[in-house]
Every structure is written in C-alpha cells, then in structure tokens.
Write an enzyme that holds these catalytic residues in place. Structure first.
Site, PDB file in Angstrom:
ATOM      1  N   ASN A 102       2.406  -2.289   4.284  1.00 40.36           N
ATOM      2  CA  ASN A 102       3.252  -3.467   4.474  1.00 40.36           C
ATOM      3  C   ASN A 102       2.866  -4.224   5.736  1.00 40.36           C
ATOM      4  O   ASN A 102       2.424  -3.619   6.713  1.00 40.36           O
ATOM      5  CB  ASN A 102       4.730  -3.071   4.545  1.00 40.36           C
ATOM      6  N   VAL A 103       3.043  -5.528   5.704  1.00 43.19           N
ATOM      7  CA  VAL A 103       2.702  -6.380   6.865  1.00 43.19           C
ATOM      8  C   VAL A 103       3.972  -6.935   7.518  1.00 43.19           C
ATOM      9  O   VAL A 103       3.897  -7.760   8.422  1.00 43.19           O
ATOM     10  CB  VAL A 103       1.782  -7.546   6.421  1.00 43.19           C
ATOM     11  N   HIS A 119      -2.884  -2.894   6.417  1.00 45.01           N
ATOM     12  CA  HIS A 119      -3.183  -4.238   5.906  1.00 45.01           C
ATOM     13  C   HIS A 119      -2.818  -5.324   6.904  1.00 45.01           C
ATOM     14  O   HIS A 119      -2.663  -6.481   6.521  1.00 45.01           O
ATOM     15  CB  HIS A 119      -2.455  -4.480   4.565  1.00 45.01           C
ATOM     16  N   CYS A 127      -8.168 -16.555  14.797  1.00 45.03           N
ATOM     17  CA  CYS A 127      -9.049 -17.711  14.547  1.00 45.03           C
ATOM     18  C   CYS A 127     -10.224 -17.307  13.652  1.00 45.03           C
ATOM     19  O   CYS A 127     -10.903 -16.321  13.905  1.00 45.03           O
ATOM     20  CB  CYS A 127      -9.580 -18.233  15.888  1.00 45.03           C
ATOM     21  N   CYS A 150     -10.701 -22.520  20.708  1.00 45.85           N
ATOM     22  CA  CYS A 150     -11.894 -23.239  20.213  1.00 45.85           C
ATOM     23  C   CYS A 150     -11.563 -24.359  19.228  1.00 45.85           C
ATOM     24  O   CYS A 150     -12.457 -25.058  18.751  1.00 45.85           O
ATOM     25  CB  CYS A 150     -12.861 -22.255  19.549  1.00 45.85           C
ATOM     26  N   SER A 189       2.826   1.379  -5.542  1.00 47.72           N
ATOM     27  CA  SER A 189       2.384   1.507  -6.949  1.00 47.72           C
ATOM     28  C   SER A 189       1.113   2.342  -7.026  1.00 47.72           C
ATOM     29  O   SER A 189       0.658   2.692  -8.115  1.00 47.72           O
ATOM     30  CB  SER A 189       2.136   0.121  -7.543  1.00 47.72           C
ATOM     31  N   ASN A 213      10.049   6.944  -5.561  1.00 45.49           N
ATOM     32  CA  ASN A 213       9.799   5.671  -6.235  1.00 45.49           C
ATOM     33  C   ASN A 213      10.823   5.514  -7.355  1.00 45.49           C
ATOM     34  O   ASN A 213      11.328   6.503  -7.879  1.00 45.49           O
ATOM     35  CB  ASN A 213       8.365   5.661  -6.806  1.00 45.49           C
ATOM     36  N   VAL A 214      11.097   4.239  -7.687  1.00 42.25           N
ATOM     37  CA  VAL A 214      12.047   4.008  -8.790  1.00 42.25           C
ATOM     38  C   VAL A 214      11.352   4.158 -10.144  1.00 42.25           C
ATOM     39  O   VAL A 214      12.007   4.183 -11.186  1.00 42.25           O
ATOM     40  CB  VAL A 214      12.697   2.604  -8.674  1.00 42.25           C
ATOM     41  N   ALA A 231      14.374   4.213  -2.320  1.00 36.57           N
ATOM     42  CA  ALA A 231      14.045   4.842  -1.040  1.00 36.57           C
ATOM     43  C   ALA A 231      15.230   4.793  -0.079  1.00 36.57           C
ATOM     44  O   ALA A 231      15.486   5.755   0.658  1.00 36.57           O
ATOM     45  CB  ALA A 231      12.845   4.122  -0.429  1.00 36.57           C
TER      46      ALA A 231
HETATM   47  N1  APR Z   1      12.611   2.284  -3.641  1.00 32.98           N
HETATM   48  C1  APR Z   1      11.453   2.940  -3.924  1.00 32.98           C
HETATM   49  N2  APR Z   1      10.419   2.374  -4.609  1.00 32.98           N
HETATM   50  C2  APR Z   1      10.584   1.096  -5.025  1.00 32.98           C
HETATM   51  C3  APR Z   1      11.768   0.352  -4.765  1.00 32.98           C
HETATM   52  C4  APR Z   1      12.805   1.003  -4.046  1.00 32.98           C
HETATM   53  N3  APR Z   1      13.964   0.382  -3.766  1.00 32.98           N
HETATM   54  N4  APR Z   1      11.610  -0.893  -5.313  1.00 32.98           N
HETATM   55  C5  APR Z   1      10.377  -0.917  -5.873  1.00 32.98           C
HETATM   56  N5  APR Z   1       9.762   0.263  -5.707  1.00 32.98           N
HETATM   57  C6  APR Z   1       8.407   0.645  -6.090  1.00 32.98           C
HETATM   58  C7  APR Z   1       7.885   0.046  -7.376  1.00 32.98           C
HETATM   59  O1  APR Z   1       8.215   0.890  -8.493  1.00 32.98           O
HETATM   60  C8  APR Z   1       6.364   0.065  -7.125  1.00 32.98           C
HETATM   61  O2  APR Z   1       5.808   1.301  -7.514  1.00 32.98           O
HETATM   62  O3  APR Z   1       7.566   0.153  -5.064  1.00 32.98           O
HETATM   63  C9  APR Z   1       6.254  -0.071  -5.605  1.00 32.98           C
HETATM   64  C10 APR Z   1       5.777  -1.438  -5.133  1.00 32.98           C
HETATM   65  O4  APR Z   1       4.460  -1.590  -5.606  1.00 32.98           O
HETATM   66  P1  APR Z   1       3.645  -2.896  -5.197  1.00 32.98           P
HETATM   67  O5  APR Z   1       4.495  -4.098  -5.354  1.00 32.98           O
HETATM   68  O6  APR Z   1       2.343  -2.814  -5.930  1.00 32.98           O
HETATM   69  O7  APR Z   1       3.388  -2.727  -3.636  1.00 32.98           O
HETATM   70  P2  APR Z   1       2.277  -1.864  -2.902  1.00 32.98           P
HETATM   71  O8  APR Z   1       2.025  -0.600  -3.617  1.00 32.98           O
HETATM   72  O9  APR Z   1       2.689  -1.785  -1.482  1.00 32.98           O
HETATM   73  O10 APR Z   1       0.981  -2.817  -3.017  1.00 32.98           O
HETATM   74  C11 APR Z   1      -0.166  -2.431  -2.297  1.00 32.98           C
HETATM   75  O11 APR Z   1      -1.213  -4.529  -2.878  1.00 32.98           O
HETATM   76  O12 APR Z   1      -0.961  -6.808  -3.144  1.00 32.98           O
HETATM   77  C12 APR Z   1      -1.465  -5.823  -2.312  1.00 32.98           C
HETATM   78  O13 APR Z   1      -1.812  -5.917   0.010  1.00 32.98           O
HETATM   79  C13 APR Z   1      -0.795  -5.867  -0.961  1.00 32.98           C
HETATM   80  O14 APR Z   1      -0.094  -4.035   0.470  1.00 32.98           O
HETATM   81  C14 APR Z   1      -0.065  -4.532  -0.868  1.00 32.98           C
HETATM   82  C15 APR Z   1      -0.885  -3.659  -1.805  1.00 32.98           C
END
Ligand code: APR
Length: 247
Positions: A102-103, A119, A127, A150, A189, A213-214, A231
C-alpha cells in the site's frame, strides 16, 4: 473461527520473527478502494492509462488527476482497527516488520514503525528529470508539479506497472520473509509480483502462513491457516487472544 483465532494467537505468542504482508484490503475499512474484486479500481479505470510510465509520458495531467483524486480519499481516511492491531503487536515485540504494497501511509499513521513500503508512498513525489524528491502534506494544486531544482515534471514516487521496486525495500522484504517463522498475509489478492512470492519464501524456510482475507486467493492453498473475514474484525480479535483477554 474462534479456535483458529486462538491457534494463530498461540503461534504468534511463541514466535520469534513474525511479519505481516499487507495489501489494499487492509485499508478497505478505512474507505480506500481496493484494486481488484467487485468494486476494485481496475474495474473502473484502465491501469495502462494511469499507472505506467508510458501513461505518464503520454498524459501526465490525466495521471496526476487520478492521483490527486486518490490523495483526497486517503487524506480523509483514518487507520482502522486492523492497522492499529498490527501496530500494537509491534509495540509488544511480536510483529517485527510490516511489509506493505500500500502507498497510503496508514501503517505509519497507526503507529507501526518498521514498515517496508514495497510500492512507494503516494505523498512522496520525485522529479522525472533529476530525481529530486519531496514529501507533500496535501495534494498538489498545480499538476503536474514542477521540480524546484531543475524545472522538470514531478511524478508520484510509487511503483507503476513495468517498473522495478525500490531495491533497499525489496532486499529488506526478502530478508524478513526468509527469516520469519510466521507471516500474516492480510488483504492482498496475491497476484502481483514480487510481493506475492514473499509468502512462498517464508514457507520454503519453514515459516507458517496465515491468510486473512474476505475471499480465497491464489495464496490460500499454500497457507497453513486461512481466516475468512474482514481484517478490521479478525486482527483485533487475534490481538485480544494474544493479550489473554479470552482463555
Ligand atoms: N479485509 C481483508 N481483506 C479484504 C478486505 C477486508 N476488509 N476487503 C478486501 N479484501 C481483500 C480482497 O479479497 C482482495 O483479495 O483484499 C484484496 C485486495 O486485492 P487488490 O485490490 O488486488 O490489492 P493488492 O493485493 O494490494 O494489489 C497489489 O496491485 O494494482 C497493484 O500496486 C497495486 O499494490 C497494488 C498491487
């Protein structure tokens, strides 16, 4: 589920090198949209137009409009009980590091100290010409922002698709993954590399994998424990078991 929560708390209590790997899902309950899943950002927007170096070259203004929109959401967001539980576990000496994709900076705002931002961070900009960096406290009024040194264009200091991760952060993450005896994999994910390989490194070195994870992910089958749920609800319960609030 209670037995699972208690079992994970017991493993954490006796661990020597617990780490957490987090993704967008840990910030979902703070109101920050995730990227994938039914309401994910990549369902509404094309990553190729907004999160690649080519997109920025083609249309820096469009890319900045999207990041200003995300910055506005993040500036209103607060750390949720999941971020706070991880910060408490670090204070108790249990979690040694949070490796995040996460950013949004919410782990730091929750009080976590040892946070590895794989990330980058949305509030840091750099720049494209001379690499000068600075940290913003609010979204830029002029887009794209102009480098004070610059006069070049400034871009978000985040990792876009087709870009490599910051070397120091990645090396630290690999080191922690290799030495951790338990990794909590929270809200990701598990489809973006190299972050998605970190749990496999932990497992290869004999570490325990716990997914929170959900939904199921490609990592679910390789995890020793899979806790289905939010979470923000699961992590505080694990912390309560850790603190012995329940027998
Ligand atoms: N609690 C737990 N898990 C959750 C919740 C919650 N409340 N809400 C959603 N999720 C889960 C979803 O089921 C999914 O598996 O969080 C995950 C989010 O997945 P992504 O949106 O793909 O995010 P992430 O895995 O962080 O993506 C990785 O992809 O787009 C790039 O750079 C970006 O850092 C990001 C990277």
């Amino acid at each position: 589920m209670e037995d699972l929560l208690k079992a994970v708390a017991d493993i954490l209590r006796s661990s020597k090198n617990a780490v957490a790997l987090t993704g967008a899902g840990i910030s979902a309950e703070s109101g920050i949209p995730t990227f994938r899943g039914k309401d994910g950002l990549w369902k509404k927007y094309r990553a190729e137009d907004l999160a690649t170096p080519f997109a920025f070259q083609r249309n820096p203004k469009l890319v900045w409009e999207w990041y200003v929109w995300r910055m506005n959401i993040i500036s209103k967001a607060k750390p949720n009980p999941a971020h706070i539980a991880l910060a408490e576990m670090e204070k108790e000496g249990i979690i040694k590091a949070v490796i995040t994709q996460n950013v949004d900076g919410l782990h730091f705002r929750a009080g976590s100290k040892n946070v590895i931002e794989l990330h980058g961070n949305i509030w840091r900009i750099r720049c494209v010409n001379c690499n000068w960096k600075t940290v913003l406290s609010s979204p830029p009024t002029q887009i794209p922002p102009i480098c004070e040194k610059c006069g070049g264009f400034m871009r978000p200091d985040v990792v876009w698709f087709y870009e490599s991760l910051p070397r120091e952060a990645l090396n630290k993450a690999f080191k922690f993954a290799a030495q951790s005896d338990i990794m909590l994999i929270i809200g990701t994910s598990g489809v973006v590399q190299p972050a998605a390989s970190l749990p496999l490194i932990t497992k290869d070195h004999g570490g325990i994998l716990v997914e929170i994870n959900v939904a199921d992910t490609p990592l679910t089958p390789v995890c020793h424990y899979s806790l289905k749920g939010k979470a923000g609800e699961i992590l505080p319960r694990i912390y309560e078991y850790l603190k012995g609030k329940f027998e």
